[in-house]
Design an enzyme around this catalytic site. Sequence first.
Site, PDB file in Angstrom:
ATOM      1  NE  ARG A 138      46.339 -48.200   9.380  1.00 49.16           N
ATOM      2  CZ  ARG A 138      45.478 -47.297   9.830  1.00 49.16           C
ATOM      3  NH1 ARG A 138      44.434 -47.674  10.548  1.00 49.16           N
ATOM      4  NH2 ARG A 138      45.645 -46.034   9.578  1.00 49.16           N
ATOM      5  CG  ASP A 179      40.668 -44.584  21.630  1.00 46.44           C
ATOM      6  OD1 ASP A 179      40.605 -43.445  21.123  1.00 46.44           O
ATOM      7  OD2 ASP A 179      40.831 -45.621  20.948  1.00 46.44           O
TER       8      ASP A 179
END
Length: 268
Positions: free
Chosen positions: A36, A138
């Site tokens: 990632r 979030d």
Amino acid sequence: MNATITDREFSLFQQLVYQRAGISLSPAKKILLVGRLSKRLAHYGFDSFTDYYRLLTSGTQPEEVQQFVDLITTNETYFYREPLHFDFLRDKILRDWPRGAPFRIWSGACSSGEEPYTMAMVLAEHLSRSQWEVFASDISRTVLARAAAGLYPLERTEGIPPGFLRKYCLKGVRSQQGKLLVAPELRERVRFAHLNLTERIAGVGLFDVIFLRNVMIYFDADTKRKVVENMLPSLKPDGYFIVGHSESLTGLTDRLVPLRPTIYRKPA
Ligand SMILES: C[S@@+](CC[C@H](N)C(=O)[O-])C[C@H]1O[C@@H](n2cnc3c(N)ncnc32)[C@H](O)[C@@H]1O
């Protein structure tokens, strides 16, 4: 080719992810982390994770730190995920909801919006238009931007019952072909916000129901406890707190009463 990461570097990144998001990365996540973050190293022309770590901790790159957090979080979600919770909302909570009484619900780790928009469809079905509000938050700004757009590839909308699809979604045409837009009358009742649940939460108001699903799996017991403690003051007495099917609040709080697996209630 991806840069390699040493054990020491991985441990520094584990600490950083924990500090910034409360997420506990097990050693098994090393390959995932490398995969990632490699693009970020390439972006800066770094050939070591130490260089990227120094940049992140220099205190001068808050936007890069946000990107890092966005890359580290796992955002898998879908419409009507764990449908029993939406059935409970409809059959047990909304069925006897007093006529005209306001109703507020919080999707605590809303990812790209499928959970709060599913809530919105269920609420729109049972309450009058100005009576309800969905608040969705979030830690990742990337998913919040997708959520706010409310535009999804058609294949991602399979979980939506056909009646709701017809009523609450618009099929994209021309450049939006193959996509589906959540109807404006739902989108205007869903508010998105950037929130780190491990930090103090203020100004969100009080809720009748809180969903905190499929995020505690990334936290250790201390972080789970802290997050639940942070959120509970925002739940009204008699309000419901709902966690994901592989999650539980056992041993984390004595301020909620279990009603059935994954569904809790705050005493009056
Ligand atoms: C797997 S998704 C769950 C989405 C949805 N609740 C569901 O069940 O489908 C987990 C979400 O938690 C968010 N998250 C992780 N750590 C967080 C934190 N400390 N504060 C707020 N959100 C967090 C991630 O960004 C991600 O979008």
